[in-house]
Motif scaffolding. Sequence first.
Motif, PDB file in Angstrom:
ATOM      1  N   GLY A 150      12.523   1.308   3.823  1.00  0.00           N
ATOM      2  CA  GLY A 150      12.808   2.259   4.890  1.00  0.00           C
ATOM      3  C   GLY A 150      13.000   3.669   4.379  1.00  0.00           C
ATOM      4  O   GLY A 150      12.644   4.641   5.037  1.00  0.00           O
ATOM      5  N   LEU A 151      13.559   3.796   3.190  1.00  0.00           N
ATOM      6  CA  LEU A 151      13.851   5.115   2.619  1.00  0.00           C
ATOM      7  C   LEU A 151      12.602   5.812   2.100  1.00  0.00           C
ATOM      8  O   LEU A 151      12.405   7.007   2.321  1.00  0.00           O
ATOM      9  N   PHE A 152      11.726   5.047   1.421  1.00  0.00           N
ATOM     10  CA  PHE A 152      10.583   5.657   0.745  1.00  0.00           C
ATOM     11  C   PHE A 152       9.232   5.315   1.352  1.00  0.00           C
ATOM     12  O   PHE A 152       8.208   5.850   0.911  1.00  0.00           O
ATOM     13  N   GLY A 153       9.193   4.435   2.340  1.00  0.00           N
ATOM     14  CA  GLY A 153       7.920   4.130   2.981  1.00  0.00           C
ATOM     15  C   GLY A 153       7.019   3.213   2.195  1.00  0.00           C
ATOM     16  O   GLY A 153       5.808   3.204   2.397  1.00  0.00           O
ATOM     17  N   ASN A 167      10.347  -1.146  10.637  1.00  0.00           N
ATOM     18  CA  ASN A 167      10.377   0.122   9.914  1.00  0.00           C
ATOM     19  C   ASN A 167       9.737   1.230  10.740  1.00  0.00           C
ATOM     20  O   ASN A 167      10.264   2.348  10.839  1.00  0.00           O
ATOM     21  N   SER A 168       8.600   0.922  11.346  1.00  0.00           N
ATOM     22  CA  SER A 168       7.877   1.921  12.139  1.00  0.00           C
ATOM     23  C   SER A 168       8.672   2.338  13.367  1.00  0.00           C
ATOM     24  O   SER A 168       8.744   3.528  13.700  1.00  0.00           O
ATOM     25  N   VAL A 169       9.266   1.359  14.048  1.00  0.00           N
ATOM     26  CA  VAL A 169      10.070   1.672  15.232  1.00  0.00           C
ATOM     27  C   VAL A 169      11.216   2.608  14.855  1.00  0.00           C
ATOM     28  O   VAL A 169      11.510   3.583  15.573  1.00  0.00           O
ATOM     29  N   SER A 170      11.839   2.347  13.700  1.00  0.00           N
ATOM     30  CA  SER A 170      12.948   3.203  13.251  1.00  0.00           C
ATOM     31  C   SER A 170      12.471   4.627  13.008  1.00  0.00           C
ATOM     32  O   SER A 170      13.101   5.593  13.454  1.00  0.00           O
ATOM     33  N   GLY A 230       0.782  -1.236   0.000  1.00  0.00           N
ATOM     34  CA  GLY A 230       0.000   0.000   0.000  1.00  0.00           C
ATOM     35  C   GLY A 230       0.811   1.282   0.000  1.00  0.00           C
ATOM     36  O   GLY A 230       0.301   2.341  -0.362  1.00  0.00           O
ATOM     37  N   GLY A 231       2.081   1.220   0.415  1.00  0.00           N
ATOM     38  CA  GLY A 231       2.884   2.432   0.496  1.00  0.00           C
ATOM     39  C   GLY A 231       3.115   3.101  -0.843  1.00  0.00           C
ATOM     40  O   GLY A 231       3.224   4.331  -0.925  1.00  0.00           O
ATOM     41  N   VAL A 240       4.632   3.831   6.828  1.00  0.00           N
ATOM     42  CA  VAL A 240       5.180   2.616   7.439  1.00  0.00           C
ATOM     43  C   VAL A 240       4.315   2.128   8.596  1.00  0.00           C
ATOM     44  O   VAL A 240       4.169   0.915   8.808  1.00  0.00           O
ATOM     45  N   VAL A 241       3.718   3.062   9.349  1.00  0.00           N
ATOM     46  CA  VAL A 241       2.812   2.645  10.421  1.00  0.00           C
ATOM     47  C   VAL A 241       1.532   2.051   9.829  1.00  0.00           C
ATOM     48  O   VAL A 241       0.994   1.058  10.324  1.00  0.00           O
TER      49      VAL A 241
END
Length: 274
Positions: A172-175, A212-215, A24-25, A55-56
């Motif tokens: 991680g870079l683009f979600g 990813n979200s934690v980061s 979905g991102g 990411v969330v």
Amino acid sequence: MEYVLLAVIGLCSGIIGALVGLGGGAILVPATLFIGLTLGMIPELTPQKVVGISVVMMIATGLASTLSYMKSKTIDYRSGFIFFIGSVPGTILGAYVNKGIDLPSFNLYFGILLIILAIILLIRDHIKPVQWFVKHGKEQTFIDPKDGKTYVYGYPIWFALLLTFGIGFASGLFGIGGGSMIVPAMIILFLFPPHVAVATSMFMVFLSSIVNSVSHIYFGHVPWLYTIAVIPAAYIGAKIGAALNQKINSNTLVLILRIILLILGIRSIYEGLF
């Protein structure tokens, strides 16, 4: 008004992401950037905050999809965990690099990625499956309950770890969820059955999105008020998308998605350059 728009974007992202295994991102990030920054409806948003929302959100879409695919027994848990392990360090590195990207650079790089994804979706059905990876990896079998067809697939673990590290970095870079890259690879390189590839991808998206979200939470990238508006809509959308995946042929949707990604990619590159 902006909360309603974000909820609608979250719903659409959840449906499309779960249906074709994207996460979905790839839908939410460009759509939110467009309404938030290009149209100026949410001027306080930044590329980092949009990625944080994405990411969330993917925890919700990944969880909803995984629960649905568990019932249909199409998740390859072993492969999902291996892909997750490979993606974790890439995801953390991508979230760290995301801190230093300004809007023009983000638009440019993200636009290039969207076009690459569109090309992958365009050619994936025309590429002859590669047998080498199955022969040099541990073979697995899956019998499709719909038509009784037996699939043999597999991969070398070392290559899967390298591949998912790169996918995790982009995530991680683009979600984006990573599914848009791992699903074609699973089908073309590892000969996964399509339904198993999509289901396993969403399982991996769920696991990797937690990391990813934690980061991104650690780096302060998550605007919670906007994120809360997206999560329930994305969860519902993912349940709908996973249900549709079991009932319809998604070729038409994938064709539409190719066109959308190309248009969004070209627009994003244009904004990044000019």
